[in-house]
Design an enzyme around this catalytic site. Structure first.
Site, PDB file in Angstrom:
ATOM      1  N   TYR A 122     -62.776 -11.564  -5.422  1.00 57.58           N
ATOM      2  CA  TYR A 122     -62.836 -12.840  -4.722  1.00 57.58           C
ATOM      3  C   TYR A 122     -62.877 -14.006  -5.708  1.00 57.58           C
ATOM      4  O   TYR A 122     -63.593 -13.966  -6.721  1.00 57.58           O
ATOM      5  CB  TYR A 122     -64.052 -12.900  -3.807  1.00 57.58           C
ATOM      6  N   TRP A 162     -63.572  -7.307   9.878  1.00 54.10           N
ATOM      7  CA  TRP A 162     -63.197  -8.536   9.193  1.00 54.10           C
ATOM      8  C   TRP A 162     -62.100  -9.271   9.965  1.00 54.10           C
ATOM      9  O   TRP A 162     -61.384  -8.688  10.750  1.00 54.10           O
ATOM     10  CB  TRP A 162     -62.782  -8.286   7.746  1.00 54.10           C
ATOM     11  N   LEU A 218     -61.558 -13.539  14.212  1.00 55.16           N
ATOM     12  CA  LEU A 218     -60.860 -14.593  14.950  1.00 55.16           C
ATOM     13  C   LEU A 218     -59.345 -14.464  14.850  1.00 55.16           C
ATOM     14  O   LEU A 218     -58.614 -15.165  15.562  1.00 55.16           O
ATOM     15  CB  LEU A 218     -61.294 -15.978  14.441  1.00 55.16           C
ATOM     16  N   SER A 274     -66.757 -18.282   7.743  1.00 55.28           N
ATOM     17  CA  SER A 274     -66.900 -19.733   7.603  1.00 55.28           C
ATOM     18  C   SER A 274     -67.904 -20.081   6.507  1.00 55.28           C
ATOM     19  O   SER A 274     -68.824 -19.322   6.203  1.00 55.28           O
ATOM     20  CB  SER A 274     -67.357 -20.333   8.928  1.00 55.28           C
TER      21      SER A 274
END
Length: 291
Positions: free
Chosen positions: A49, A202, A205, A256
């Site tokens: 990441y 994961w 949305l 988020s």
């Protein structure tokens, strides 16, 4: 409700650093502290990441926050090798060798400033992986006290079954959303339920909130507009409620970095869809009714 957050939600860190919000160490510490105050104490990381920089950012944030390490459950993932981002690799690849997994864990521990990982996941399966070597590596890391439990991410049913026979896994972290529902139909979630294991989900949305230019999204919007009024919930809450419907043990990863949005998504546990509404959303997503 907040007391359930730690069991039902994981806070993802992929966008904390260079791949997203580019938080400073102090801003990351503030987000960490506010998340813990919401009952979120499990955090999802990965060696890659931020181009191999986000774990160091999280480690700085943890030190600045003053939160005791033992209050947190830290998940990291390894196995993907990036090219050109703080990496000597000439091409993006997967490396699931014992040597690489050991080195990745030691690097993660150093950057996070901790003596152990609560959970280590293999980020993606490799066509070159040796499951016996991986299982033996897991045993070594567990016996050394460096990692407490192990799982995988994005594994299909067969690969999960075979590795789980060699070493007990705790989860398969998989993509599932209204716009990407494949895990509901390829037995991935059914396998975990049957084994009594907790799926980690994961991108719950999907791409619904970031796209609005397709017939699929228009069909979904028409159904969501009705359900927003019926359940007094916003679209994100309904999308998460759809993912968790009859998946009582599933843990949803929230991506988020906005604490108000995080709090709102945690409140989705109060939304219990009727089966008919769940199927109405599925039909809108796929464009056809069930057989």
């Amino acid at each position: 409700m907040m007391s359930d957050a730690n069991q039902l939600f994981i806070l993802g860190t992929m966008r904390w650093g260079a791949w997203g919000a580019n938080l400073s160490a102090s801003a990351a510490a503030d987000l960490l502290s506010q998340s813990v105050s919401c009952g979120l104490t499990t955090f999802d990381l990965a060696d890659i990441y931020g181009g191999y920089t986000t774990e160091a950012l999280f480690g700085q944030a943890l030190r600045l926050s003053g939160i005791p390490r033992e209050r947190l459950h830290l998940i990291s993932k390894c196995g993907i090798v990036l090219a050109g981002q703080n990496s000597p690799a000439a091409v993006k690849n997967y490396d699931l060798s014992s040597q690489y997994i050991h080195a990745s864990v030691m690097r993660s521990l150093e950057q996070l400033g901790t003596d152990y990982l609560d959970t280590l996941l293999i980020h993606r399966p490799s066509p070159l992986m040796d499951l016996h070597e991986m299982a033996e590596t897991f045993r070594e890391l567990r016996d050394f006290g460096l990692v407490r439990q192990f799982g995988v991410s994005n594994f299909d049913v067969y690969a999960f079954e075979q590795l789980n026979r060699l070493f007990p896994l705790v989860t398969n972290q998989v993509e599932l959303s209204l716009t990407q529902p494949a895990a509901l139909f390829d037995n991935t979630l059914l396998q975990l339920r049957t084994l009594g294991l907790t799926p980690q989900i994961w991108s719950p949305l999907g791409d619904y909130l970031t796209r609005a230019d397709s017939p699929t999204h228009e069909r979904i919007r028409l159904v969501l507009d009705r359900l927003v009024r019926k359940y007094d919930a916003d679209a994100a809450q309904l999308l998460i409620a759809w993912v968790r419907h009859r998946q009582s043990q599933a843990q949803v990863i929230l991506g988020s970095t906005n604490i108000d949005r995080i709090r709102a998504m945690v409140q989705s546990v109060a939304v219990v869809l009727e089966d008919s509404d769940w199927y109405a959303l599925l039909e809108a997503s796929r464009g056809f009714e069930v057989a």
